[in-house]
Design a protein around this motif. Structure first.
Motif, PDB file in Angstrom:
ATOM      1  N   GLN A 198       1.123  -1.417  -0.116  1.00 58.84           N
ATOM      2  CA  GLN A 198       0.006  -0.043   0.208  1.00 58.84           C
ATOM      3  C   GLN A 198       0.464   1.245   0.570  1.00 58.84           C
ATOM      4  O   GLN A 198       0.466   2.784  -0.439  1.00 58.84           O
ATOM      5  CB  GLN A 198      -1.092   0.070   2.090  1.00 58.84           C
ATOM      6  CG  GLN A 198      -2.376  -0.646   1.300  1.00 58.84           C
ATOM      7  CD  GLN A 198      -3.133  -0.205   1.961  1.00 58.84           C
ATOM      8  OE1 GLN A 198      -4.263   0.167   2.113  1.00 58.84           O
ATOM      9  NE2 GLN A 198      -3.286  -1.768   3.082  1.00 58.84           N
ATOM     10  N   ASP A 199       2.443   1.270   0.106  1.00 57.85           N
ATOM     11  CA  ASP A 199       3.112   1.846   0.684  1.00 57.85           C
ATOM     12  C   ASP A 199       3.889   2.458  -0.975  1.00 57.85           C
ATOM     13  O   ASP A 199       4.923   3.421  -0.371  1.00 57.85           O
ATOM     14  CB  ASP A 199       3.769   2.520   1.614  1.00 57.85           C
ATOM     15  CG  ASP A 199       2.478   2.701   2.769  1.00 57.85           C
ATOM     16  OD1 ASP A 199       1.815   3.354   3.149  1.00 57.85           O
ATOM     17  OD2 ASP A 199       2.282   2.145   3.769  1.00 57.85           O
ATOM     18  N   GLY A 200       4.318   1.167  -1.061  1.00 56.23           N
ATOM     19  CA  GLY A 200       5.186   1.291  -2.935  1.00 56.23           C
ATOM     20  C   GLY A 200       6.366   1.081  -1.873  1.00 56.23           C
ATOM     21  O   GLY A 200       8.113   1.484  -2.241  1.00 56.23           O
ATOM     22  N   GLU A 201       6.485  -0.119  -0.180  1.00 56.92           N
ATOM     23  CA  GLU A 201       7.607   0.764   0.256  1.00 56.92           C
ATOM     24  C   GLU A 201       8.462  -0.580  -0.065  1.00 56.92           C
ATOM     25  O   GLU A 201       8.227  -1.511  -0.722  1.00 56.92           O
ATOM     26  CB  GLU A 201       7.600   0.022   1.779  1.00 56.92           C
ATOM     27  CG  GLU A 201       9.364  -0.335   2.914  1.00 56.92           C
ATOM     28  CD  GLU A 201       8.149  -0.828   4.323  1.00 56.92           C
ATOM     29  OE1 GLU A 201       6.811  -0.602   4.409  1.00 56.92           O
ATOM     30  OE2 GLU A 201       9.418  -1.089   4.620  1.00 56.92           O
ATOM     31  N   GLU A 202       9.930  -0.232  -0.209  1.00 54.19           N
ATOM     32  CA  GLU A 202      10.462  -1.100  -0.885  1.00 54.19           C
ATOM     33  C   GLU A 202      11.061  -2.346   0.427  1.00 54.19           C
ATOM     34  O   GLU A 202      11.887  -2.025   1.159  1.00 54.19           O
ATOM     35  CB  GLU A 202      11.987  -0.821  -1.334  1.00 54.19           C
ATOM     36  CG  GLU A 202      12.098  -1.586  -2.495  1.00 54.19           C
ATOM     37  CD  GLU A 202      13.955  -0.639  -3.181  1.00 54.19           C
ATOM     38  OE1 GLU A 202      14.254   0.147  -3.107  1.00 54.19           O
ATOM     39  OE2 GLU A 202      15.149  -1.344  -3.388  1.00 54.19           O
ATOM     40  N   THR A 216       7.169   5.315  -6.119  1.00 51.64           N
ATOM     41  CA  THR A 216       6.639   4.178  -6.176  1.00 51.64           C
ATOM     42  C   THR A 216       5.947   3.997  -4.997  1.00 51.64           C
ATOM     43  O   THR A 216       5.766   3.623  -4.448  1.00 51.64           O
ATOM     44  CB  THR A 216       7.395   2.689  -6.415  1.00 51.64           C
ATOM     45  OG1 THR A 216       8.049   3.074  -7.244  1.00 51.64           O
ATOM     46  CG2 THR A 216       6.205   1.650  -6.607  1.00 51.64           C
ATOM     47  N   VAL A 217       4.764   5.011  -5.125  1.00 49.35           N
ATOM     48  CA  VAL A 217       4.186   5.051  -4.001  1.00 49.35           C
ATOM     49  C   VAL A 217       1.985   5.697  -4.587  1.00 49.35           C
ATOM     50  O   VAL A 217       2.308   5.991  -6.015  1.00 49.35           O
ATOM     51  CB  VAL A 217       4.205   7.112  -3.022  1.00 49.35           C
ATOM     52  CG1 VAL A 217       5.754   6.197  -2.527  1.00 49.35           C
ATOM     53  CG2 VAL A 217       4.191   7.510  -4.217  1.00 49.35           C
ATOM     54  N   PRO A 218       1.510   5.503  -3.996  1.00 52.23           N
ATOM     55  CA  PRO A 218       0.179   5.708  -4.121  1.00 52.23           C
ATOM     56  C   PRO A 218      -0.217   6.924  -5.106  1.00 52.23           C
ATOM     57  O   PRO A 218       0.680   7.908  -4.465  1.00 52.23           O
ATOM     58  CB  PRO A 218      -1.037   5.420  -2.909  1.00 52.23           C
ATOM     59  CG  PRO A 218      -0.286   4.758  -2.243  1.00 52.23           C
ATOM     60  CD  PRO A 218       1.317   4.894  -2.188  1.00 52.23           C
ATOM     61  N   ALA A 219      -0.745   6.845  -5.599  1.00 58.40           N
ATOM     62  CA  ALA A 219      -1.513   8.073  -6.522  1.00 58.40           C
ATOM     63  C   ALA A 219      -1.366   9.629  -5.744  1.00 58.40           C
ATOM     64  O   ALA A 219      -0.913  10.720  -6.420  1.00 58.40           O
ATOM     65  CB  ALA A 219      -2.574   7.658  -7.687  1.00 58.40           C
ATOM     66  N   SER A 220      -2.254   8.991  -4.589  1.00 57.31           N
ATOM     67  CA  SER A 220      -2.530  10.213  -3.695  1.00 57.31           C
ATOM     68  C   SER A 220      -1.526  11.268  -3.654  1.00 57.31           C
ATOM     69  O   SER A 220      -1.694  12.052  -2.926  1.00 57.31           O
ATOM     70  CB  SER A 220      -3.191   9.746  -2.757  1.00 57.31           C
ATOM     71  OG  SER A 220      -2.914   8.964  -1.849  1.00 57.31           O
ATOM     72  N   LYS A 248       7.988  15.554  -7.733  1.00 56.11           N
ATOM     73  CA  LYS A 248       9.308  15.687  -6.907  1.00 56.11           C
ATOM     74  C   LYS A 248       9.405  14.247  -6.027  1.00 56.11           C
ATOM     75  O   LYS A 248       8.018  13.714  -6.199  1.00 56.11           O
ATOM     76  CB  LYS A 248       8.910  17.047  -5.761  1.00 56.11           C
ATOM     77  CG  LYS A 248       8.855  17.962  -6.547  1.00 56.11           C
ATOM     78  CD  LYS A 248       8.725  18.523  -5.014  1.00 56.11           C
ATOM     79  CE  LYS A 248       8.412  20.973  -6.019  1.00 56.11           C
ATOM     80  NZ  LYS A 248       7.093  21.099  -5.935  1.00 56.11           N
ATOM     81  N   LYS A 249      10.188  14.252  -5.858  1.00 58.92           N
ATOM     82  CA  LYS A 249      10.852  12.845  -5.170  1.00 58.92           C
ATOM     83  C   LYS A 249      10.046  12.745  -4.036  1.00 58.92           C
ATOM     84  O   LYS A 249      10.562  13.716  -3.402  1.00 58.92           O
ATOM     85  CB  LYS A 249      12.907  12.665  -5.017  1.00 58.92           C
ATOM     86  CG  LYS A 249      12.514  11.384  -4.623  1.00 58.92           C
ATOM     87  CD  LYS A 249      13.351   9.962  -5.089  1.00 58.92           C
ATOM     88  CE  LYS A 249      12.944   8.661  -4.328  1.00 58.92           C
ATOM     89  NZ  LYS A 249      12.469   7.371  -5.071  1.00 58.92           N
ATOM     90  N   VAL A 250       9.661  11.942  -3.211  1.00 57.10           N
ATOM     91  CA  VAL A 250       8.618  12.088  -1.756  1.00 57.10           C
ATOM     92  C   VAL A 250       9.353  10.920  -1.673  1.00 57.10           C
ATOM     93  O   VAL A 250       9.855   9.967  -1.803  1.00 57.10           O
ATOM     94  CB  VAL A 250       7.124  11.478  -2.151  1.00 57.10           C
ATOM     95  CG1 VAL A 250       6.569  12.837  -3.024  1.00 57.10           C
ATOM     96  CG2 VAL A 250       7.560  10.095  -2.516  1.00 57.10           C
TER      97      VAL A 250
END
Lengths: 404, 186
Positions: A222-226, A341-345, A402-404
């Protein structure tokens, strides 16, 4: 040479010959799934179950269906529907599943787009998934020919005509695909072959590829966490199940997955028993007639968005726009230039891109269903332009991100 | 080293054999999908042109396709020069008569009744003397020229040969060849 000993049990006997314990570990108990996911991650399993339903119901339909232009219509509408015990069940399961499978595919796709599950090593999952979408589309189209009703015939006529390439006038190619000047016996026979053998084989192969593509990058979360899956798995196996970020595929993850599948199946069989009409076009209950076009030809709901991209333009531009719509989703991993790689929101402009694309495709779908009169023609035209415009804008808005 | 070059040769030899086989197999597969000779041979239809009435569309069948036959009334012939193509914005004068087939003293429109857009069958409206395709809203005038897009061109004229008061579809007579050469039909 391998050394075999006297087996102590059936399991040991199999283990020595097939390494069943190792297989069980690789495929299930030590295939690691992140904990941080939600019910949308169950769509894959729902698709597997729906494909199985299509396969089983298809096998039973195949026992009575006649791929002959004179017999096909009655073999479906009379033999299967009235004579065969529970024939109606297989037909309605097959028809409803063919429609619902696209609903789930679209949810599955948009889940992937929303959570960025096509990036950072997951490109092959996306591409194999899109190949599956194409294969399912071909499967749906070829299956739609088989009852040999009016919509079967005229959808077959219109879709095969697309291959003449507009001004290219490749009429020879169209006749080659049909095996006749118009859809007739040769056409029905070959689409029957495609529907029951060649395309299902391709689908099964592609499902293997799709699952295989998932092995190395693993399931997104859900968070695109690696996640370091090896480290988390070690933690889990050492007993720190609460602290680990992963769980076993089976039985742990599957238990929740099958719960969602259960809810889905209740909904699915509600449709099969009480509301199957949406999957059965009334026009297709008239036998095919090559000398009479139905007053309004439209595809099934799941093709309407791309049909509407074809419709508002003149032939050649329409075909180019249509071809663009068919292939552009393949390019998504390469058009999205953002490193996130995170949710679109959490992705700035991409959030609006995502919802604009979803809403635009719903508008295209609705406009594809109504007859080509105003104001629907104009709305459809601008929705089609918006679709193309959104794809052109995608690399630019994601580059600025921007990089989050 | 020696071994690997021998393996390399064997690999290439197999590749060559398999390549020839693959090309042959693809050719056979392509030909298997071709329309059968019986399908191609059953492609002739003869029409008796004296039976048709003015401004009344009759749908015949040729190679499984609908064929429109529309005998032109004097009024239709007179208004022909006034038709304006919505695509070019010009009158269709001159083009019109070239699309018609003259048999005896009468003029006939004989064309394949499949919309040149995507192959639906347009319907004829005798009051307005035009064809309307319900699929995507294309319109044709009474000589099957395009009045309103999306169709890219007028309805196609099938190969025909005039034989007295009869018309043979599927055979190319001199009148048809002339139409083809001058680009009246495809």
């Amino acid at each position: 040479m391998a050394h075999f000993t006297k087996a102590t049990s059936v399991k040991d006997w199999l283990n020595q010959r097939l390494a069943v314990e190792k297989v069980e570990k690789v495929m299930m108990s030590e295939y690691w799934i992140p904990k941080n996911i939600n019910f949308l991650w169950a769509m894959g399993m729902i698709l597997v179950v729906t494909f199985a339903l299509l396969l089983v119901s298809g096998i039973f339909l195949l026992m009575y269906y006649q791929p002959n232009v004179n017999l096909a219509f009655d073999s479906v509408n009379y033999t299967i529907m009235s004579e065969v015990d529970f024939g109606w069940l297989w037909r309605h399961v097959h028809g409803v599943a063919a429609s619902v499978v696209f609903l789930i595919i679209y949810i599955h796709m948009f889940t992937g787009i929303y959570y960025g599950s096509y990036k950072k090593g997951r490109e092959m999952i996306w591409i194999s998934g899109m190949l599956l979408f194409v294969a399912f589309s071909a499967e749906a189209f070829s299956g739609y020919m088989l009852p040999w009703g009016q919509m079967s015939y005229w959808a077959g006529m219109v879709i095969t005509n697309l291959f003449s390439g507009g001004s290219l006038h490749a009429d020879g190619l169209v006749e080659w695909i049909r095996g006749d000047y118009v859809p007739a016996q040769a056409f029905l026979n070959r689409f029957f072959m495609l529907h029951v053998l060649l395309i299902p084989l391709a689908i099964i192969g592609l499902i293997g590829l799709h699952f295989g593509a998932l092995r190395i990058p693993h399931v997104n979360n859900q968070d695109g966490e690696e996640i370091d899956f090896d480290a988390e798995a070690k933690k889990y196996l050492a007993g720190d199940k609460a602290g680990s970020k992963v769980i076993r595929f089976a039985n742990d993850f599957m238990a929740k997955d099958m719960m969602v599948v259960g809810v889905y199946l209740v909904f699915f069989f509600y449709l099969v028993f009480y509301n199957y009409g949406f999957a059965m076009d009334p026009v297709n209950f008239d036998p095919a007639n090559g000398l009479k076009t139905p007053t309004h030809i439209y595809p099934e709901w799941y093709f309407l968005w791309s049909y509407e991209i074809l419709r508002p333009f003149s032939t050649n531009i329409g075909l180019i726009a249509f071809a663009f719509a068919q292939v552009i989703f393949f390019a998504l991993p390469f058009l999205d230039k953002s490193p996130n790689t995170v949710p679109a929101s959490r992705r700035g402009l991409f959030k609006y891109w995502f919802w604009a694309m979803l809403i635009d495709m719903i508008i295209l779908t609705a406009m594809g269903k109504v007859p080509p009169v105003e104001p629907f023609g104009t709305i459809g035209f601008y929705a089609a332009l918006t679709f193309i415009g959104l794809w052109i804008a995608l690399p630019f808005i994601t580059k600025m991100e921007k990089k989050v | 080293m020696k071994n690997s070059s021998r393996r390399g040769f064997m690999g290439k030899a197999f590749g060559a054999v398999a390549g020839v086989g693959a090309v042959g197999a693809l050719y056979a597969m392509k030909k298997t999908w071709d329309p059968l000779p019986s399908v191609k041979a059953a492609g002739f239809t003869t029409l008796d042109m004296s039976a048709y009435k003015e401004n009344e569309l009759v749908v015949e069948k040729w190679r499984g396709k609908p064929i429109f036959v529309l005998k032109q009334s004097q009024e239709m012939l007179d208004t022909e020069n006034k038709n304006i193509s919505q695509i070019t914005g010009k009158t269709t004068a001159g083009m019109d008569k070239k699309r018609l087939i003259k048999i005896g003293d009468a003029h006939y429109l004989v064309c394949i009744g499949l919309c040149t857009h995507l192959g639906c069958i347009p319907g004829y409206r005798p009051e307005t003397k035009d064809f309307l395709c319900a699929c995507h809203g294309g319109m044709y005038d009474d000589t099957a020229m395009v009045k309103k897009s999306p169709p890219p061109r007028g309805l196609d004229i099938p190969p025909f040969k005039i034989d007295g008061m009869k018309l043979v579809l599927g055979e190319e007579g001199p009148e048809y060849k002339k139409m083809k050469e001058t680009g009246i039909t495809l």
